[in-house]
Design a protein around this motif. Sequence first.
Motif, PDB file in Angstrom:
ATOM      1  N   TYR A   1       4.672  13.500  -6.694  1.00 18.01           N
ATOM      2  CA  TYR A   1       3.490  12.978  -7.298  1.00 18.01           C
ATOM      3  C   TYR A   1       2.850  14.316  -6.908  1.00 18.01           C
ATOM      4  O   TYR A   1       2.251  15.120  -7.561  1.00 18.01           O
ATOM      5  N   LYS A   2       2.392  13.873  -6.051  1.00 21.43           N
ATOM      6  CA  LYS A   2       1.627  15.629  -5.072  1.00 21.43           C
ATOM      7  C   LYS A   2       1.951  16.344  -5.312  1.00 21.43           C
ATOM      8  O   LYS A   2       0.915  17.697  -5.378  1.00 21.43           O
ATOM      9  N   MET A   3       3.309  17.556  -5.524  1.00 21.34           N
ATOM     10  CA  MET A   3       3.374  19.330  -5.552  1.00 21.34           C
ATOM     11  C   MET A   3       3.225  18.564  -6.839  1.00 21.34           C
ATOM     12  O   MET A   3       2.662  19.973  -7.069  1.00 21.34           O
ATOM     13  N   GLY A   4       3.147  18.239  -7.765  1.00 20.62           N
ATOM     14  CA  GLY A   4       3.444  18.042  -8.961  1.00 20.62           C
ATOM     15  C   GLY A   4       1.609  18.332  -9.407  1.00 20.62           C
ATOM     16  O   GLY A   4       1.453  19.344 -10.513  1.00 20.62           O
TER      17      GLY A   4
ATOM     18  N   LYS B   1       1.264  -1.156  -0.051  1.00 17.69           N
ATOM     19  CA  LYS B   1       0.177  -0.237   0.021  1.00 17.69           C
ATOM     20  C   LYS B   1       0.867   1.545  -0.003  1.00 17.69           C
ATOM     21  O   LYS B   1       1.799   1.083   0.621  1.00 17.69           O
ATOM     22  N   HIS B   2       0.708   1.898  -1.148  1.00 17.42           N
ATOM     23  CA  HIS B   2       1.508   3.319  -0.880  1.00 17.42           C
ATOM     24  C   HIS B   2       0.215   4.659  -0.665  1.00 17.42           C
ATOM     25  O   HIS B   2      -0.988   4.270  -1.118  1.00 17.42           O
TER      26      HIS B   2
ATOM     27  N   ALA C   1       1.045   7.720  -8.330  1.00 18.23           N
ATOM     28  CA  ALA C   1       2.926   7.402  -8.563  1.00 18.23           C
ATOM     29  C   ALA C   1       3.246   6.848  -8.326  1.00 18.23           C
ATOM     30  O   ALA C   1       4.723   6.438  -9.500  1.00 18.23           O
ATOM     31  N   TRP C   2       3.511   5.264  -8.647  1.00 18.86           N
ATOM     32  CA  TRP C   2       4.361   3.841  -8.634  1.00 18.86           C
ATOM     33  C   TRP C   2       3.492   3.954  -9.982  1.00 18.86           C
ATOM     34  O   TRP C   2       4.887   2.517 -10.278  1.00 18.86           O
TER      35      TRP C   2
END
Length: 835
Positions: free
Chosen positions: A446-449, A136-137, A142-143
Amino acid sequence: MIHSIKKYIHKRPLLSLLFLLILTLPITLHFVFWGLVSLKAPRYQGEIRSDKLTSKATVIRDEVGIPHIVGEDAKSAYFALGFTMAQDRIFQMELQRRIGKGELTEIFGEKLIPSDQFLKSLLLKQTAEIYANQTKHIYPEAWEQLDWFLEGVNHFLETEPLPIEYTILGIKPRPFDRVDAISFLFYMGFSFAEGIKSDSLYSIMESELVDRSASELFPRYDFEPNASILESQPGFKKLTSNLPIPNVNPKNDLKGSEIKSSLSRSNKDITNLKQLVTFVSSLNLPIEPLEGSNSWLVGPSRSASGGAVLANDPHIALSNPGAWYEAYIEYPGYENYGYFLSIIPFPLIAHNRDKAWGLTMLEQDDVNLYMETIEAGKYKSGSNWKDLTYYKDEIKQKDGTKIPFEVAITNHGPIITEHIKGYKGRPVSLYWAHHHLDNPLLDVLYKMGKSKSFQELDSASSMIGAPGLNFSYADKNGNIAYYAVGRFPILKSGNPRKILEGSTGENDVIGYVPSKDNPKIINPKNGIIVTANNLVTSGRLPGLGKPEGNWQPPDRFQRLVGILETQEKWSLEELAAIQNDTVSSFAPEYLEILFSSVKEPKTLGGKKVLEILKNWNFEHFPESQGAAVYDVFFYITMKELLIDEMGPEHFELYGDMAEYWNAYRRFIRNPNSNYWDDLRTVGTLETRTDILNRSIELTARYLEKNVSASPSLWKWKNLYKIKHPHPLGVLPLIGGVFNIGPLPSAGGAEVVNNLKYKLMKEDWTAMAGPSKRRVIDYGRFEESVTQLPIGNSGNLGSPFYGNLVDDYINGVHRKILYSKSQVGDGKYRLEFQPK
């Protein structure tokens, strides 16, 4: 004579043939080498088909080689990005994964075994495996996108010719995987090399000095006013500066108090600490950690365009290829123009029409060294003995044989002295916040982008455990903001600047400052925010008190503040010019002390040194005499001040740290320091005036010996160069083909254009500096500008190999091509299609 040789050869046909071969061999090798390079050049036009693709993607390269990637879906876009990066950077990516996993010996030989042992001791591969193999990520997509990116990289490996470096080394790459990427991403948090060195050297000097205080050598910001991020930002208007302000079109002539520790050390401990310092200093790492950085934000009230502006230039070791890969990527619901690590699909620094962000190193102290007590597989922690744990791996050699590797781990962290040849002292462990906190860096990037506001960006970046970073943010709505991210450890006994006793438990980390309490500035009334790796706050943080860190000298921060206070409104062009600024902000104060202290020099050379310094404008440009004389005088005075206390080896190591510059600022202001007395002159008590006068004469001798007997040639360009070294640049005969430079350039140490050299080693070739420069103006978005030091491609056969170096040296920004109308048809076009 020549006629006789021809006659001799004519009579002996075999010798004639041999002589001809000798004459033509270099030419033949030249054509063979460059023929191979040409065959291995990347294919920038045409069509790529793969069954991994689900829809179409297009890569258009602009005139300078920046790829603009547009995919019909995310999978195809990231596949194309991976393939495109591999075209330009596959050998760099090969080194990156080997650095992250400690696998350099396999391609470079046994000399790299100590480096691999150290890298494996950092547990980068171990922690990468944990994150890569999680079921779980935080953000599973993102992965998934990382996997699509790696499929593009591996498609390149399967179908395209590899660059010449692979042929020279005789290696065939295996496919790239998640652990390769994440190991290197964690390595980029390796900003603590200075902490290891400084804590060790502090402990050594404290044990050796007599009638001197080690704290004077390691003052950090104990005596620095007006130099902290939260408290010392620019005011509105202060037109009183005696320093030159950067020209919009810069004309380059080349197109505290000590906290006591519970550690009691024996002479044997100190002897072995010297081995630790020597080991860390001698590590041969092809990619050095981040060196610094500048960033400033200008709000709408202070910008000429009426929009928010971000200016950022991170400082990293110079290299070929460079640190960043510049690219634009777009697919439905996503677009960013960013600067990528070439093994990671998400940009660390980026902008789009909505927002822009940059980063600098925070430099907080999230690293400690501990002396451990170990017996029979256990380590002492307070009144208890606990079992060591172990991380096991192997080091593969060039011949395929394997060397077992094992690192013991305490509650503080891995033992880093276990594999130091000849080390017999107490084991030393490394505490690094990265090992003790969740640190989901890929999910963060990932989230920043994907974030839409500064609140979302702050929320994403707050998940970072290490390294410490200063984030700068600007957006289309006129917001500017600064966030300190990464965690501040809280030690039970406070945080000293030396190696700690690990067995008592009294020096352990007992918690961290909550992320919500990290320093922030959001839309300040003054309209400007500056950071330059300086002290984050002179105040106290909850549970911690005053933060400790390896703060870089305040010169760059104070210079930027001084400039930005001189007018109310700033244009894009003016802000870009500041990035090329080469003024030494400490020089006026330093030279005023010198001129008030120095006597009339006895020699013509000494008189010339003084004359040049009195006429200098404090700038570091290639034709400047003052820059050459000032920097040599700075070095000579520092050496005359400290070499008697430190000795050559410790003095040279001291030059690898920011502390020498922080300390010197204090020393030069303090005529009463005992350090001014030269211990080599028994029976004589030297003063600051004596050392400054002596240094004037020694500076003249140094310049006469190392630059020219003629003072007219004491110019910065005849002393100082910049170089972008390639990992194979050390090879005989062909190594020089890969390096870019050395080349004369504007810039210097601890100026805004911070191109730093190894001062204590008397190596005047800059080894670190701005790894890119950019200014994003939301009032003039499509006129925003950037610089990339040498270009995007590391492939010797590419037309974009080293194509931007002249712009970098001359401080020329280029317009960022963002919109489709700006990019147009580009220079090359590559289509990606499903098979």
